[in-house]
Design an enzyme around this catalytic site. Structure first.
Site, PDB file in Angstrom:
ATOM      1  N   ILE A  30      48.017  34.455  41.633  1.00 29.71           N
ATOM      2  CA  ILE A  30      48.179  33.639  42.842  1.00 29.71           C
ATOM      3  C   ILE A  30      47.547  32.252  42.666  1.00 29.71           C
ATOM      4  O   ILE A  30      47.889  31.308  43.377  1.00 29.71           O
ATOM      5  CB  ILE A  30      47.569  34.388  44.055  1.00 29.71           C
ATOM      6  CG1 ILE A  30      48.189  33.930  45.359  1.00 29.71           C
ATOM      7  CG2 ILE A  30      46.053  34.299  44.081  1.00 29.71           C
ATOM      8  CD1 ILE A  30      47.886  34.850  46.527  1.00 29.71           C
ATOM      9  N   GLU A  94      36.443  39.429  39.424  1.00 29.64           N
ATOM     10  CA  GLU A  94      36.482  39.322  40.894  1.00 29.64           C
ATOM     11  C   GLU A  94      37.189  40.509  41.529  1.00 29.64           C
ATOM     12  O   GLU A  94      36.871  40.899  42.651  1.00 29.64           O
ATOM     13  CB  GLU A  94      37.220  38.043  41.307  1.00 29.64           C
ATOM     14  CG  GLU A  94      36.434  36.779  41.052  1.00 29.64           C
ATOM     15  CD  GLU A  94      37.252  35.528  41.294  1.00 29.64           C
ATOM     16  OE1 GLU A  94      38.466  35.644  41.584  1.00 29.64           O
ATOM     17  OE2 GLU A  94      36.670  34.431  41.177  1.00 29.64           O
ATOM     18  N   HIS A  99      42.486  44.385  34.711  1.00 30.44           N
ATOM     19  CA  HIS A  99      43.705  43.602  34.531  1.00 30.44           C
ATOM     20  C   HIS A  99      43.535  42.715  33.314  1.00 30.44           C
ATOM     21  O   HIS A  99      42.425  42.290  32.990  1.00 30.44           O
ATOM     22  CB  HIS A  99      44.008  42.751  35.769  1.00 30.44           C
ATOM     23  CG  HIS A  99      42.825  41.998  36.291  1.00 30.44           C
ATOM     24  ND1 HIS A  99      41.863  42.596  37.077  1.00 30.44           N
ATOM     25  CD2 HIS A  99      42.426  40.713  36.098  1.00 30.44           C
ATOM     26  CE1 HIS A  99      40.932  41.699  37.373  1.00 30.44           C
ATOM     27  NE2 HIS A  99      41.240  40.553  36.779  1.00 30.44           N
ATOM     28  N   MET A 100      44.662  42.431  32.688  1.00 31.00           N
ATOM     29  CA  MET A 100      44.692  41.545  31.538  1.00 31.00           C
ATOM     30  C   MET A 100      45.369  40.257  31.992  1.00 31.00           C
ATOM     31  O   MET A 100      46.470  40.298  32.536  1.00 31.00           O
ATOM     32  CB  MET A 100      45.498  42.235  30.437  1.00 31.00           C
ATOM     33  CG  MET A 100      45.577  41.492  29.139  1.00 31.00           C
ATOM     34  SD  MET A 100      46.584  42.464  27.997  1.00 31.00           S
ATOM     35  CE  MET A 100      45.358  43.622  27.419  1.00 31.00           C
TER      36      MET A 100
HETATM   37  P1  AMP Z   1      39.238  38.275  37.527  1.00 32.36           P
HETATM   38  O1  AMP Z   1      38.334  37.100  37.814  1.00 32.36           O
HETATM   39  O2  AMP Z   1      39.418  38.542  36.068  1.00 32.36           O
HETATM   40  O3  AMP Z   1      38.846  39.508  38.332  1.00 32.36           O
HETATM   41  O4  AMP Z   1      40.671  37.823  38.020  1.00 32.36           O
HETATM   42  C1  AMP Z   1      41.205  38.114  39.261  1.00 32.36           C
HETATM   43  C2  AMP Z   1      42.470  37.309  39.370  1.00 32.36           C
HETATM   44  O5  AMP Z   1      43.261  37.857  40.415  1.00 32.36           O
HETATM   45  C3  AMP Z   1      42.234  35.841  39.722  1.00 32.36           C
HETATM   46  O6  AMP Z   1      42.808  35.025  38.679  1.00 32.36           O
HETATM   47  C4  AMP Z   1      42.962  35.668  41.049  1.00 32.36           C
HETATM   48  O7  AMP Z   1      43.592  34.410  41.168  1.00 32.36           O
HETATM   49  C5  AMP Z   1      43.965  36.807  41.012  1.00 32.36           C
HETATM   50  N1  AMP Z   1      44.413  37.295  42.315  1.00 32.36           N
HETATM   51  C6  AMP Z   1      43.642  37.655  43.369  1.00 32.36           C
HETATM   52  N2  AMP Z   1      44.408  38.082  44.391  1.00 32.36           N
HETATM   53  C7  AMP Z   1      45.697  37.992  43.971  1.00 32.36           C
HETATM   54  C8  AMP Z   1      46.953  38.271  44.564  1.00 32.36           C
HETATM   55  N3  AMP Z   1      47.063  38.748  45.809  1.00 32.36           N
HETATM   56  N4  AMP Z   1      48.079  38.066  43.833  1.00 32.36           N
HETATM   57  C9  AMP Z   1      47.995  37.585  42.574  1.00 32.36           C
HETATM   58  N5  AMP Z   1      46.836  37.301  41.961  1.00 32.36           N
HETATM   59  C10 AMP Z   1      45.698  37.494  42.636  1.00 32.36           C
END
Ligand code: AMP
Length: 112
Positions: A30, A94, A99-100
């Site tokens: 996103i 976060e 996830h990759m």
């Molecule tokens: P991380 O910091 O590795 O946990 O990455 C989490 C990622 O999820 C971040 O790059 C966010 O921009 C992405 N993210 C969070 N919510 C969504 C969503 N609803 N759809 C797509 N990506 C998301």
């Protein structure tokens, strides 16, 4: 505990899904950090890399195979791309559903 990613996997909230099968779901981030920024997520909830077990090895391997397929689909397979998995706070994780990140489409800075 479930995160927003479980809802995306079940199509309960909108996301631009680019690939899905019985093991993984891939959708556009996103908040893209590169022209191509896709998240590849196991359908099964695994909170962090620390929670991965031997039973998950096929799924984790499949995530890489799917990443390569998507990179080709996105046209970044030859120019290059980066796969990143963050674990816990020092890495900036976060969302606690592993996830990759697949990043490509521009010159990426060196981090290692
Ligand atoms: P991380 O910091 O590795 O946990 O990455 C989490 C990622 O999820 C971040 O790059 C966010 O921009 C992405 N993210 C969070 N919510 C969504 C969503 N609803 N759809 C797509 N990506 C998301």
């Amino acid at each position: 505990m479930e995160t927003i990613f479980s809802k995306i996997i079940r199509h309960e909230i909108p996301a631009e899904i680019v690939f899905q099968d019985e093991l993984v779901t891939a959708f556009r981030d996103i908040s893209p950090q590169a022209p191509t920024h896709i998240l590849i997520v196991p359908n099964k909830l695994i909170p962090t890399i620390n929670d991965v077990t031997v039973q998950d090895e096929a799924t984790l391997g499949h995530m890489v195979t799917v990443a390569a397929k998507i990179a080709k689909q996105e046209g970044v397979d030859e120019s290059g791309y980066r796969l990143i998995m963050n674990c816990n706070s020092d890495a900036g994780q976060e969302v606690f559903h592993i996830h990759m990140h697949l990043l490509g489409g521009k010159k990426l800075g060196n981090i290692v």
